[in-house]
Every structure is written in C-alpha cells, then in structure tokens.
Design a protein around this motif. Structure first.
Motif, mmCIF file in Angstrom:
data_model
loop_
_atom_site.group_PDB
_atom_site.id
_atom_site.type_symbol
_atom_site.label_atom_id
_atom_site.label_comp_id
_atom_site.label_asym_id
_atom_site.label_seq_id
_atom_site.Cartn_x
_atom_site.Cartn_y
_atom_site.Cartn_z
ATOM 1 N N ALA A 69 1.155 -1.184 -0.167
ATOM 2 C CA ALA A 69 0.255 -0.032 -0.053
ATOM 3 C C ALA A 69 1.003 0.891 -0.111
ATOM 4 C CB ALA A 69 -0.771 0.266 1.228
ATOM 5 N N LEU A 70 2.082 1.241 0.923
ATOM 6 C CA LEU A 70 3.333 2.484 0.720
ATOM 7 C C LEU A 70 3.835 2.366 -0.897
ATOM 8 C CD1 LEU A 70 4.840 4.347 2.904
ATOM 9 C CD2 LEU A 70 6.176 2.702 2.987
ATOM 10 N N GLN A 95 -4.242 7.868 6.973
ATOM 11 C CA GLN A 95 -5.067 6.970 7.964
ATOM 12 C C GLN A 95 -4.386 5.495 7.926
ATOM 13 O OE1 GLN A 95 -8.859 6.881 5.150
ATOM 14 N NE2 GLN A 95 -9.781 5.480 6.297
ATOM 15 N N LEU A 96 -3.695 4.598 7.115
ATOM 16 C CA LEU A 96 -3.381 3.570 7.210
ATOM 17 C C LEU A 96 -2.630 3.618 8.784
ATOM 18 C CD1 LEU A 96 -2.185 2.358 3.775
ATOM 19 C CD2 LEU A 96 -4.470 1.979 5.375
ATOM 20 N N SER A 97 -1.880 4.644 8.984
ATOM 21 C CA SER A 97 -0.568 4.673 9.895
ATOM 22 C C SER A 97 -1.981 5.146 11.373
ATOM 23 C CB SER A 97 -0.286 5.909 9.987
ATOM 24 O OG SER A 97 1.192 6.252 10.817
ATOM 25 N N ASP A 98 -2.826 5.569 10.945
ATOM 26 C CA ASP A 98 -3.620 6.084 12.067
ATOM 27 C C ASP A 98 -4.345 4.326 12.556
ATOM 28 O OD1 ASP A 98 -3.383 8.295 12.464
ATOM 29 O OD2 ASP A 98 -4.614 9.244 11.250
ATOM 30 N N VAL A 124 4.194 -3.505 12.233
ATOM 31 C CA VAL A 124 4.416 -2.617 10.872
ATOM 32 C C VAL A 124 5.246 -0.958 12.026
ATOM 33 C CG1 VAL A 124 3.956 -1.206 9.496
ATOM 34 C CG2 VAL A 124 2.649 -3.664 10.017
ATOM 35 N N PRO A 125 6.270 -1.282 12.758
ATOM 36 C CA PRO A 125 6.169 -0.358 13.268
ATOM 37 C C PRO A 125 6.817 0.922 12.909
ATOM 38 C CG PRO A 125 8.620 -1.967 13.120
ATOM 39 C CD PRO A 125 7.080 -2.356 12.801
ATOM 40 N N ASN A 126 6.549 2.473 13.665
ATOM 41 C CA ASN A 126 6.614 3.517 13.287
ATOM 42 C C ASN A 126 5.885 3.820 11.754
ATOM 43 O OD1 ASN A 126 7.026 4.136 15.438
ATOM 44 N ND2 ASN A 126 9.870 3.215 15.072
ATOM 45 N N PRO A 127 5.306 3.905 11.354
ATOM 46 C CA PRO A 127 4.500 3.394 9.685
ATOM 47 C C PRO A 127 4.886 5.242 9.737
ATOM 48 C CG PRO A 127 2.253 3.000 11.275
ATOM 49 C CD PRO A 127 3.708 2.436 11.998
ATOM 50 N N PRO A 128 4.906 5.753 8.446
ATOM 51 C CA PRO A 128 5.241 7.174 8.605
ATOM 52 C C PRO A 128 3.882 7.543 8.689
ATOM 53 C CG PRO A 128 6.218 5.793 6.790
ATOM 54 C CD PRO A 128 5.572 4.396 7.366
ATOM 55 N N LYS A 129 3.773 9.067 8.778
ATOM 56 C CA LYS A 129 3.094 10.588 8.783
ATOM 57 C C LYS A 129 2.798 10.912 7.685
ATOM 58 C CE LYS A 129 -0.864 10.709 11.167
ATOM 59 N NZ LYS A 129 -2.057 10.973 11.749
ATOM 60 N N TYR A 130 2.823 12.010 6.736
ATOM 61 C CA TYR A 130 3.128 13.018 6.074
ATOM 62 C C TYR A 130 1.990 13.451 6.411
ATOM 63 C CZ TYR A 130 5.048 8.879 4.325
ATOM 64 O OH TYR A 130 5.927 7.993 2.922
ATOM 65 N N ILE A 131 2.422 14.681 7.804
ATOM 66 C CA ILE A 131 1.669 15.817 7.930
ATOM 67 C C ILE A 131 2.171 17.038 7.328
ATOM 68 C CG2 ILE A 131 1.035 16.739 9.464
ATOM 69 C CD1 ILE A 131 1.403 14.812 11.465
#
Length: 377
Positions: free
Chosen positions: A63-64, A95-98, A110-117
């Motif tokens: 997905a990433l 949303q996937l990260s959340d 899945v440790p620390n999935p990135p968020k693109y704020i």
C-alpha cells in the motif's frame, strides 16, 4: 447451556475465519488499503490471529509503495488539479498509519508507520492555490457562467485552505456576479371587486419567492426591494390574471319514476295485512357552480425587454350540491333517496372565496414551472 455456549463459540470462530480470508482476498486482488484495514480489525478482535499477522506487513508495504508511486506520477502530470490527487494519497497513507497505531499487535508488526503531516498541509496549500488561480481567471471573464464556475473554484480553495489569501472575499464577489436577479411584479387582476381575493394569491407568491432555495444562484426580489436596495435585475417576472369567470351556475334536474311492490298498504280483519304497489316521482337536482381563470406568466430580459418565456396557467374550481323532492308515497324511495329529499338547497361560497379556490391549482402549477425553469441557471 453447553449447547448454547458451543454454538456461540463456533459462530465467533466462523466470523474470525471469514474475516481473515476477506483480508487475504483483498490483498490478492490488489486492494492493499482494504487488506490493511481488515487485518488490523481482525487483530483487534483476535490479537494472535496468525493469518492477519502474516497479511498485515505485506499489505502495508504494498500500500505504501502504491501510494508513493501514484504521488510521484501525479507530480509529473500536466493535470492542473494534480495537487488534489496528491493530497488524497497522502491522506490515505495517514489514515493507514492511524489504523495501525490503533492496535498494539499491528504496531509491533509495522513499527512507526510514517505520517505525512507536512506533505498534507503543503498539498492543501497548493491545491487551494490552483483553485484560486482558476477562479480569478474565470471571474475576469465577466459573465454569469464563468462567475458561477469561479465561485465553485473559490469554494474548493476555501475548503482546502480556509485562510488562503482573500478567498472568502473572492467567493462573495463571484457569487454576486453569478446570481440571477429576478424582480417579481405584483400580480395584476383586472377587477376592483377581486383585488382583496387576489391578495391571498399574492401572499402565496411572495412567500414562495422569499423562501426559494432550489437554486442558490437565483434570487427573487419585489419591486420595493429592487428600489430600496438599488438592484439592477437581470429578468422580470410578470403575473396577470388575464381571463376569469367566477360563479357560473348550472342546475340539472333528473326525474325518476319509482315503484315498490309487496308493500303493506292496509289490513283487514278477515285477511290480515294487505300488500300492494306504491309509487312516487323523485326529482333530483344537481347544482354546480364553476369558477375558472387563466394566469399569464411572462419572463423577459430586463435590458432588452425580450420575452424569454411566456405561458398561460389554467385553474378551475367546481362547487357542487345535490338535493331532491318527491311526490307520491315515500315508501317507494330508498333510505338514501329519502335522505336527499330532506336536504335543502345550499348557498354556494361567496364570489371572493370562489376566486381564491380556482387560484390554488394555478399556484401549484406556477411553483412547478418556476422551479423547473430556474433550475438551469
């Protein structure tokens, strides 16, 4: 109780099996986001679910990669609205990260999935910038259609980045440049006698126009409002009762000869009851009072005085009454016929009330016609 507990257990087990299979199927079909979501849900309900634990890391990695690839492609695209596509993909990644962070087991897989704020905020700004520029160009074309499109672009810009430049002010400018202003003249009736009755129709028209919300780019004004607010209208709506007839009366008489056999007409000591035939003449009166009229609806351009639409709307109201009289033996009549003979002729409503009644179907047509006509603006 044992049977019930066993049934609940197998039902719960079946739900888990179906859920994991669904997540796996989504992965195999290339629905990576759905596969991540379903796997996380299964792990929340069953933290040791082996199938979900196997599916989740693979689904998220795919997905990433898929979203980042589509973001890179969009950035190279010539599509003027590409930043909205880019924004959508960054939002889906967040949303996937959340979702993953909402499950301790998923976090461990899945440790620390990135968020693109920051990327989301930057994409919102650039999407708003694009919509704003489109709106400015369209607003400068100085016509209603372009102003309407400009309004929608400014509205989108405001949605993405509410504080972008003077977007709220530009929305207002575009809206008023796009609005069709229609002045509605008072409804005319060529009779002093029915002017009071016409007020009822006028009030209905005024209420409809003031509450009109079918199309936000059309506003109706009275002549007083256009004068007080110094509004230059685009169109004029004129309503006139050109032709009407109130209280045309028709009375029809129907005469029926009635007879009934085997009716007791007397009694003797020798033979007892005497049976015979009874007769009567029944006169039935049907009275109708008809009122009808035509409303002329004309819409014309204020600047050129050219007629845009013209239509005549008909309306009719018929008041009815029935009564009867008879001669002869009342025993020849049915109960219903006898009941009619006990009724007396009623007076019809007053002419002003009849006028109001025939305008009601006209008003219903008028509302439909106006709504349909102005929906295209």
């Amino acid at each position: 109780m044992k049977t019930s507990s066993r049934l609940r257990y197998f039902l719960y087990l079946s739900i888990l099996i179906v859920g994991c299979t669904t997540g796996k199927n989504a992965l195999q079909k290339g629905n990576y986001d759905a596969s991540v979501s379903k796997s996380v849900d299964r792990l929340k309900n069953s933290p040791k679910n082996a199938e979900a634990m196997r599916v989740l890391p693979t689904a998220y990695e795919l997905a990433l990669k898929d979203h980042l690839r589509k973001i890179d492609e969009a950035k190279l695209s010539s599509n003027v609205l590409r930043w909205e596509t880019i924004l959508s993909h960054y939002q889906q990644l967040n949303q996937l990260s959340d979702e993953i962070n909402s499950s301790p087991v998923a976090q461990s897989l899945v440790p620390n999935p990135p968020k693109y704020i920051a990327e989301v905020e930057d994409s919102k700004y650039k999407a708003a910038e694009t919509r704003y520029a489109l709106g400015i160009n369209q607003l400068n074309e100085n016509n209603r259609v372009s102003a309407k499109n400009a309004y929608f672009n400014f509205e989108k810009a405001h949605y993405f980045y509410p504080n972008y430049k003077d977007v709220q002010h530009k929305m207002d400018d575009a809206y008023w440049a796009a609005v069709l202003k229609v002045v509605v003249q008072p409804v005319m009736v060529q009779s002093n006698y029915y002017k009071l009755s016409n007020q009822y129709f006028q009030q209905q028209v005024n209420e409809f126009m003031s509450n009109y919300q079918k199309n936000r780019f059309v506003i109706f004004y009275s002549e007083q409002q256009t004068s007080a607010q110094k509004i230059i209208p685009n169109q004029v709506l004129r309503l006139n009762f050109d032709d009407f007839v109130v209280g045309q009366t028709y009375v029809k008489e129907r005469v029926e000869k009635l007879k009934r056999d085997s009716v007791v007409i007397g009694e003797t000591r020798a033979n007892g009851k005497v049976y015979g035939t009874v007769r009567a003449t029944l006169s039935i009166f049907d009275k109708k009072v008809s009122s009808s009229g035509l409303l002329s609806m004309t819409i014309y351009d204020y600047q050129t005085n050219k007629i845009i639409k013209q239509q005549r709307l008909p309306g009719t109201y018929i008041w009815q009454d029935s009564w009867a009289s008879y001669k002869g033996d009342e025993r020849a009549l049915t109960k219903q016929q006898l009941s009619m003979t006990k009724r007396r002729e009623m007076l019809p409503p007053a002419p002003d009330a009849l006028f109001v009644e025939f305008t009601k179907p006209i008003y219903a047509q008028l509302v439909d016609e106006i709504s349909y006509f102005y929906n295209k603006y």
